[in-house]
Design a protein around this motif. Structure first.
Motif, mmCIF file in Angstrom:
data_model
loop_
_atom_site.group_PDB
_atom_site.id
_atom_site.type_symbol
_atom_site.label_atom_id
_atom_site.label_comp_id
_atom_site.label_asym_id
_atom_site.label_seq_id
_atom_site.Cartn_x
_atom_site.Cartn_y
_atom_site.Cartn_z
ATOM 1 N N UNK A 19 -0.239 20.016 -18.916
ATOM 2 C CA UNK A 19 -0.166 18.804 -19.747
ATOM 3 C C UNK A 19 0.485 17.657 -18.981
ATOM 4 N N UNK A 20 1.583 17.937 -18.286
ATOM 5 C CA UNK A 20 2.236 16.891 -17.481
ATOM 6 C C UNK A 20 1.331 16.466 -16.334
ATOM 7 N N UNK A 21 0.651 17.422 -15.729
ATOM 8 C CA UNK A 21 -0.279 17.125 -14.644
ATOM 9 C C UNK A 21 -1.347 16.136 -15.099
ATOM 10 N N UNK A 22 -1.936 16.366 -16.255
ATOM 11 C CA UNK A 22 -2.967 15.465 -16.776
ATOM 12 C C UNK A 22 -2.405 14.080 -17.061
ATOM 13 N N UNK A 23 -1.207 14.020 -17.601
ATOM 14 C CA UNK A 23 -0.594 12.717 -17.895
ATOM 15 C C UNK A 23 -0.316 11.929 -16.619
ATOM 16 N N UNK A 24 0.221 12.599 -15.622
ATOM 17 C CA UNK A 24 0.492 11.935 -14.343
ATOM 18 C C UNK A 24 -0.812 11.459 -13.712
ATOM 19 N N UNK A 25 -1.837 12.301 -13.704
ATOM 20 C CA UNK A 25 -3.125 11.928 -13.112
ATOM 21 C C UNK A 25 -3.728 10.714 -13.820
ATOM 22 N N UNK A 26 -3.655 10.667 -15.138
ATOM 23 C CA UNK A 26 -4.211 9.524 -15.885
ATOM 24 C C UNK A 26 -3.479 8.230 -15.552
ATOM 25 N N UNK A 27 -2.164 8.303 -15.427
ATOM 26 C CA UNK A 27 -1.398 7.109 -15.064
ATOM 27 C C UNK A 27 -1.800 6.638 -13.671
ATOM 28 N N UNK A 28 -1.918 7.564 -12.728
ATOM 29 C CA UNK A 28 -2.268 7.184 -11.361
ATOM 30 C C UNK A 28 -3.702 6.684 -11.247
ATOM 31 N N UNK A 29 -4.610 7.192 -12.079
ATOM 32 C CA UNK A 29 -5.986 6.703 -12.064
ATOM 33 C C UNK A 29 -6.061 5.233 -12.459
ATOM 34 N N UNK A 30 -5.125 4.760 -13.267
ATOM 35 C CA UNK A 30 -5.102 3.344 -13.637
ATOM 36 C C UNK A 30 -4.439 2.485 -12.562
ATOM 37 N N UNK A 31 -3.684 3.117 -11.670
ATOM 38 C CA UNK A 31 -2.929 2.375 -10.668
ATOM 39 C C UNK A 31 -3.604 2.312 -9.305
ATOM 40 N N UNK A 32 -4.519 3.241 -9.031
ATOM 41 C CA UNK A 32 -5.100 3.283 -7.697
ATOM 42 C C UNK A 32 -6.356 4.114 -7.640
ATOM 43 N N UNK A 42 10.944 21.098 -12.012
ATOM 44 C CA UNK A 42 9.721 21.823 -11.662
ATOM 45 C C UNK A 42 8.697 21.015 -10.876
ATOM 46 N N UNK A 43 8.708 19.701 -11.009
ATOM 47 C CA UNK A 43 7.654 18.843 -10.464
ATOM 48 C C UNK A 43 8.198 17.968 -9.344
ATOM 49 N N UNK A 44 7.268 17.458 -8.548
ATOM 50 C CA UNK A 44 7.665 16.417 -7.613
ATOM 51 C C UNK A 44 6.510 15.458 -7.352
ATOM 52 N N UNK A 45 6.904 14.217 -7.089
ATOM 53 C CA UNK A 45 5.971 13.142 -6.756
ATOM 54 C C UNK A 45 6.495 12.502 -5.480
ATOM 55 N N UNK A 82 0.857 -1.174 0.000
ATOM 56 C CA UNK A 82 0.000 0.000 0.000
ATOM 57 C C UNK A 82 0.896 1.226 0.000
ATOM 58 N N UNK A 83 0.687 2.101 -0.973
ATOM 59 C CA UNK A 83 1.437 3.346 -1.041
ATOM 60 C C UNK A 83 0.468 4.495 -1.247
ATOM 61 N N UNK A 84 0.822 5.628 -0.682
ATOM 62 C CA UNK A 84 0.104 6.870 -0.914
ATOM 63 C C UNK A 84 0.995 7.704 -1.832
ATOM 64 N N UNK A 85 0.434 8.129 -2.952
ATOM 65 C CA UNK A 85 1.198 8.905 -3.922
ATOM 66 C C UNK A 85 0.567 10.283 -4.040
ATOM 67 N N UNK A 86 1.380 11.298 -3.793
ATOM 68 C CA UNK A 86 0.919 12.681 -3.948
ATOM 69 C C UNK A 86 1.859 13.377 -4.919
ATOM 70 N N UNK A 87 1.345 14.415 -5.556
ATOM 71 C CA UNK A 87 2.165 15.080 -6.556
ATOM 72 C C UNK A 87 1.854 16.561 -6.634
ATOM 73 N N UNK A 88 2.834 17.302 -7.144
ATOM 74 C CA UNK A 88 2.690 18.715 -7.453
ATOM 75 C C UNK A 88 3.391 18.914 -8.788
ATOM 76 N N UNK A 98 -8.154 7.690 -6.392
ATOM 77 C CA UNK A 98 -7.928 9.083 -6.012
ATOM 78 C C UNK A 98 -8.635 9.320 -4.679
ATOM 79 N N UNK A 99 -7.866 9.766 -3.667
ATOM 80 C CA UNK A 99 -8.481 10.044 -2.368
ATOM 81 C C UNK A 99 -8.549 11.536 -2.085
ATOM 82 N N UNK A 100 -7.766 12.313 -2.792
ATOM 83 C CA UNK A 100 -7.870 13.767 -2.794
ATOM 84 C C UNK A 100 -7.418 14.235 -4.164
ATOM 85 N N UNK A 101 -7.508 15.516 -4.413
ATOM 86 C CA UNK A 101 -7.241 16.034 -5.756
ATOM 87 C C UNK A 101 -5.882 15.584 -6.315
ATOM 88 N N UNK A 102 -4.847 15.632 -5.514
ATOM 89 C CA UNK A 102 -3.509 15.245 -5.968
ATOM 90 C C UNK A 102 -2.935 14.102 -5.144
#
Length: 95
Positions: free
Chosen positions: A17-30, A62-65, A6-12, A32-36
């Motif tokens: 465009x990168x935000x949408x790509x990261x969100x789509x990948x994470x939606x397939x993996x787990x 610029x980004x972090x996960x 079990x992992x909790x993944x948060x991102x900024x 969403x419990x909050x916006x990010x």
């Protein structure tokens, strides 16, 4: 049979465009419990593959996960306050 981690993944992510790509990948993996923030139950191989995939999507300048493991002893001590996330679309249940 591999155990799930079990992992909790948060991102900024700075760029939309990168935000949408990261969100789509994470939606397939787990789930969403909050916006990010996502909760993911993954095998060790799936976690490694996800980390590598996410690394290719971001700009490290610029980004972090943040990927935070939740041990089995800690899981029962997680408490929600307020509205619970909708997990009806979750591909799995962690009990």
């Amino acid at each position: 049979m591999s155990s799930l981690y079990l992992v909790i993944i948060s991102y900024d992510i700075a760029h939309p465009r990168r935000l949408n790509r990261v969100a789509k990948v994470l939606e397939t993996a787990g789930v969403r419990i909050q916006k990010s923030v996502f909760e993911c139950g993954l095998t060790p191989d799936a976690l490694l593959a996800l980390r590598l995939r996410l690394r290719r999507l971001i700009d490290p300048a610029e980004d972090h996960i943040l990927i935070t493991p939740v041990c089995s002893r800690c899981r029962p001590h997680i408490h929600w306050q307020g509205k619970l996330p909708d997990v009806s679309a979750a591909p799995y249940w962690i009990i």
